[in-house]
Design an enzyme around this catalytic site. Structure first.
Site, mmCIF file in Angstrom:
data_model
loop_
_atom_site.group_PDB
_atom_site.id
_atom_site.type_symbol
_atom_site.label_atom_id
_atom_site.label_comp_id
_atom_site.label_asym_id
_atom_site.label_seq_id
_atom_site.Cartn_x
_atom_site.Cartn_y
_atom_site.Cartn_z
ATOM 1 N N HIS A 305 0.856 -1.191 0.000
ATOM 2 C CA HIS A 305 0.000 0.000 0.000
ATOM 3 C C HIS A 305 0.889 1.237 0.000
ATOM 4 C CE1 HIS A 305 -3.164 2.835 1.074
ATOM 5 N NE2 HIS A 305 -4.012 1.899 0.708
ATOM 6 N N ASP A 362 -7.926 -5.195 -0.126
ATOM 7 C CA ASP A 362 -8.402 -6.083 -1.201
ATOM 8 C C ASP A 362 -8.017 -7.541 -0.993
ATOM 9 O OD1 ASP A 362 -7.613 -3.316 -3.189
ATOM 10 O OD2 ASP A 362 -9.633 -4.078 -2.866
HETATM 11 C C1 SDX Z 1 -6.196 0.064 -3.018
HETATM 12 O O1 SDX Z 1 -4.401 4.555 -2.148
HETATM 13 C C2 SDX Z 1 -5.344 3.956 -1.532
HETATM 14 O O2 SDX Z 1 -5.756 4.356 -0.459
HETATM 15 C C3 SDX Z 1 -5.915 2.752 -2.254
HETATM 16 C C4 SDX Z 1 -6.931 1.929 -1.492
HETATM 17 C C5 SDX Z 1 -8.220 2.691 -1.237
HETATM 18 O O3 SDX Z 1 -8.934 2.346 -0.293
HETATM 19 O O4 SDX Z 1 -8.568 3.571 -2.083
HETATM 20 O O5 SDX Z 1 -6.397 1.497 -0.237
HETATM 21 C C6 SDX Z 1 -7.335 0.691 -2.290
HETATM 22 O O6 SDX Z 1 -5.960 0.394 -4.154
HETATM 23 C C7 SDX Z 1 -5.324 -0.917 -2.284
HETATM 24 C C8 SDX Z 1 -4.110 -1.422 -3.160
HETATM 25 C C9 SDX Z 1 -4.610 -2.517 -4.085
HETATM 26 N N1 SDX Z 1 -3.556 -2.912 -5.040
HETATM 27 C C10 SDX Z 1 -2.909 -4.084 -4.929
HETATM 28 O O7 SDX Z 1 -3.096 -4.886 -4.021
HETATM 29 C C11 SDX Z 1 -1.935 -4.355 -6.073
HETATM 30 C C12 SDX Z 1 -0.616 -4.918 -5.510
HETATM 31 N N2 SDX Z 1 0.068 -3.853 -4.786
HETATM 32 C C13 SDX Z 1 0.935 -3.014 -5.485
HETATM 33 O O8 SDX Z 1 0.980 -2.982 -6.830
HETATM 34 C C14 SDX Z 1 1.497 -1.819 -4.728
HETATM 35 O O9 SDX Z 1 1.792 -2.245 -3.464
HETATM 36 C C15 SDX Z 1 0.614 -0.585 -4.662
HETATM 37 C C16 SDX Z 1 0.152 -0.168 -6.018
HETATM 38 C C17 SDX Z 1 -0.577 -0.842 -3.801
HETATM 39 C C18 SDX Z 1 1.433 0.543 -4.035
HETATM 40 O O10 SDX Z 1 2.409 0.858 -4.951
HETATM 41 P P1 SDX Z 1 3.587 1.897 -4.606
HETATM 42 O O11 SDX Z 1 3.326 2.616 -3.336
HETATM 43 O O12 SDX Z 1 3.822 2.697 -5.829
HETATM 44 O O13 SDX Z 1 4.801 0.953 -4.291
HETATM 45 P P2 SDX Z 1 5.781 0.339 -5.375
HETATM 46 O O14 SDX Z 1 4.993 -0.263 -6.494
HETATM 47 O O15 SDX Z 1 6.794 1.367 -5.712
HETATM 48 O O16 SDX Z 1 6.430 -0.837 -4.540
HETATM 49 C C19 SDX Z 1 7.493 -0.580 -3.632
HETATM 50 C C20 SDX Z 1 8.343 -1.845 -3.673
HETATM 51 C C21 SDX Z 1 8.777 -2.247 -5.082
HETATM 52 O O17 SDX Z 1 9.969 -3.009 -4.962
HETATM 53 P P3 SDX Z 1 11.422 -2.277 -5.204
HETATM 54 O O18 SDX Z 1 11.303 -1.492 -6.520
HETATM 55 O O19 SDX Z 1 11.595 -1.363 -4.007
HETATM 56 O O20 SDX Z 1 12.405 -3.401 -5.253
HETATM 57 O O21 SDX Z 1 7.559 -2.965 -3.197
HETATM 58 C C22 SDX Z 1 7.391 -3.905 -4.258
HETATM 59 C C23 SDX Z 1 7.710 -3.175 -5.550
HETATM 60 O O22 SDX Z 1 8.176 -4.095 -6.530
HETATM 61 N N3 SDX Z 1 5.981 -4.304 -4.208
HETATM 62 C C24 SDX Z 1 5.544 -5.548 -4.369
HETATM 63 C C25 SDX Z 1 4.161 -5.475 -4.184
HETATM 64 N N4 SDX Z 1 3.791 -4.208 -3.933
HETATM 65 C C26 SDX Z 1 4.934 -3.497 -3.951
HETATM 66 N N5 SDX Z 1 6.182 -6.710 -4.660
HETATM 67 C C27 SDX Z 1 5.405 -7.808 -4.751
HETATM 68 N N6 SDX Z 1 4.054 -7.834 -4.591
HETATM 69 C C28 SDX Z 1 3.407 -6.672 -4.298
HETATM 70 N N7 SDX Z 1 2.083 -6.674 -4.131
#
Ligand code: SDX
Length: 427
Positions: A305, A362
């Site tokens: 998140h 989620d």
């Molecule tokens: C919602 O914003 C809100 O409030 C949203 C929400 C709401 O109520 O409106 O809470 C609802 O959208 C919840 C999120 C649902 N999405 C997912 O579950 C999809 C999977 N999660 C991700 O794609 C990610 O965690 C996000 C999109 C939720 C957050 O993305 P960020 O903050 O841009 O973080 P990032 O993608 O830059 O990740 C940081 C690191 C990365 O690794 P490095 O580049 O540092 O090596 O963490 C890793 C990412 O690769 N990472 C994951 C991961 N999520 C982040 N690795 C594996 N699996 C994951 N799910």
């Protein structure tokens, strides 16, 4: 602490005020940064950038705190219902008995759709994604109702009642369209969640009474999804509304933004992921390793998140509720076991711990939706139904302050000036 930040850049000095929120957060107000220094800020994804001040929802990602208008989400989920929380988010206070009765009556009176709207559903191909239908039909409301949402409070209130009243009908008709069953009309003698369940699962030939525990579960899930400050879809609603687009168009844009699998679409992606792991033999360790390998292209959906670097408080509530609901419906869902194993393996793994990746709202919600009988492609529609009052509250709050259209700047990195090249000279 100083009430301003003074610094020099490009030979020019800037004195930028520091502002504080009611929970002690601070921000540098950069409204005058460009005029004082000729410089802008750059922050892809707005990780560090506040778009506005807001009095609707407070999140503390480090402590896993979520409050609507100051009320903790845990207390609202336990003691309130979705329409009461909708009133709270939109009007800023919990309603008294008379206010709640008026609010419920006004919404109930607007649950029917104009009969001509049925033809829009006939135009969709079978298997059309319900989120596409939801966004399209919500936008189409502005063709049936003159847009009073930018004139006076009465016009805004009427547009809000129409949206809250009609969205469940629009959503359920999208489901019925895809399964070839007759559209079910709303029943004004049922409460909000019971009416939605009835329009979803009733068929004309059979009596249907939504189970009380299903109605309660839907109220809790809708409350947990009702708002989340400046998330992608809510920011979209505020940005679209800032151009003075009407409420229906602004909400339709928010629905489109929510659909993405990185945002609200994640609840559908989580179930598809759990089904894939189940069909692959349930080896969660294999998928956790894949999630750690950037080249795999696999992400653990429902994990991570932007704000919560601790447990998402909503995920905790939903996880506990899963067991209750499955027990009540007498269901043993192997996907819940897989989800719990996945969570446990991931939370013990340094990759996830270092990146502070925890289950988000989620991760478990789809298990309950599935137990309530909803198909996977309706999960994000359910998220949209829950988030509707939050979107409305932010749209209204944005419109109260002096209208300033949202228009970010950029840093240009393209070609510098060059003369036009005639076709024959292009090689
Ligand atoms: C919602 O914003 C809100 O409030 C949203 C929400 C709401 O109520 O409106 O809470 C609802 O959208 C919840 C999120 C649902 N999405 C997912 O579950 C999809 C999977 N999660 C991700 O794609 C990610 O965690 C996000 C999109 C939720 C957050 O993305 P960020 O903050 O841009 O973080 P990032 O993608 O830059 O990740 C940081 C690191 C990365 O690794 P490095 O580049 O540092 O090596 O963490 C890793 C990412 O690769 N990472 C994951 C991961 N999520 C982040 N690795 C594996 N699996 C994951 N799910």
């Amino acid at each position: 602490m100083s009430s301003q930040l003074s610094f020099e850049i490009n030979g020019r000095t800037a004195d930028l005020p520091l502002i504080s929120g009611s929970e002690g957060e601070t921000a540098i107000d950069i409204s005058k940064l460009r005029s004082e220094t000729g410089t802008i800020t750059l922050d892809p994804g707005y990780v560090n950038t506040g778009a506005c001040t807001s009095g609707i929802t407070f999140l503390n990602g480090e402590k896993g705190i979520l409050r609507y208008r100051g009320y903790p989400i845990e207390q609202l989920a336990e003691n309130s219902n979705f329409l009461e929380v909708s009133y709270l988010l939109i009007h800023g206070e919990l309603p008294n008995a008379g206010e709640l009765e008026d609010f419920e009556r006004n919404i109930t009176r607007h649950t029917l759709l104009h009969e001509d709207l049925r033809h829009i559903y006939q135009a969709f191909p079978k298997g059309a994604h319900p989120m596409a239908m939801l966004s399209c039909v919500v936008n189409a409301l502005s063709t049936f109702y003159p847009d009073f949402s930018s004139t006076d409070q009465k016009g805004v209130d009427l547009a809000i009642w129409r949206l809250l009243g009609k969205m469940p009908t629009i959503a359920s008709w999208a489901f019925k369209k895809n399964i070839g069953q007759p559209f079910i009309y709303p029943s004004n003698k049922l409460n909000y969640c019971a009416n939605f369940l009835s329009m979803m699962f009733r068929v004309p030939a059979v009596d249907y009474e939504p189970a009380e525990e299903f109605v309660k579960a839907l109220n809790v899930l809708f409350i947990l999804h009702a708002d989340h400050e400046q998330n992608c879809s809510t920011s979209t609603v505020r940005l679209v509304g800032s151009s003075q687009a009407n409420l229906f168009a602004s909400i339709a844009s928010g629905i489109a933004a929510l659909w993405g699998p990185l945002h609200g679409g994640a609840n559908q992606a989580v179930l598809e992921m759990l089904m894939m792991i189940h069909n692959d033999g349930g080896n969660v360790g294999k998928f956790v390793e894949m999630a750690k390998d950037k080249d795999s292209g696999f992400r653990l959906m429902g994990f991570g998140h932007r704000v919560y670097k601790n447990f998402d408080p909503r995920a905790l509530i939903i996880k506990n509720y899963c067991d209750q609901i499955l027990e009540k419906v007498g269901l043993h869902d192997p996907l819940l076991e897989i989800a719990k194993q996945l969570e446990q393996v991931a939370l013990e793994d340094d990759f996830f711990k270092e990146r502070k990746l925890y289950p988000n709202v989620d991760f478990y919600s789809g298990i309950i939706y599935k137990a309530l009988g909803f198909p996977v492609d309706m999960f994000t529609v359910l998220f949209a139904l829950g988030r509707l009052p939050g979107w409305i509250a932010h749209w209204a709050e944005m419109r109260q302050s002096p209208p300033k259209i949202g228009r970010p700047r950029q840093i240009y990195t393209g070609a510098i000036e060059r003369p036009f090249l005639p076709l024959e000279a292009r090689g």
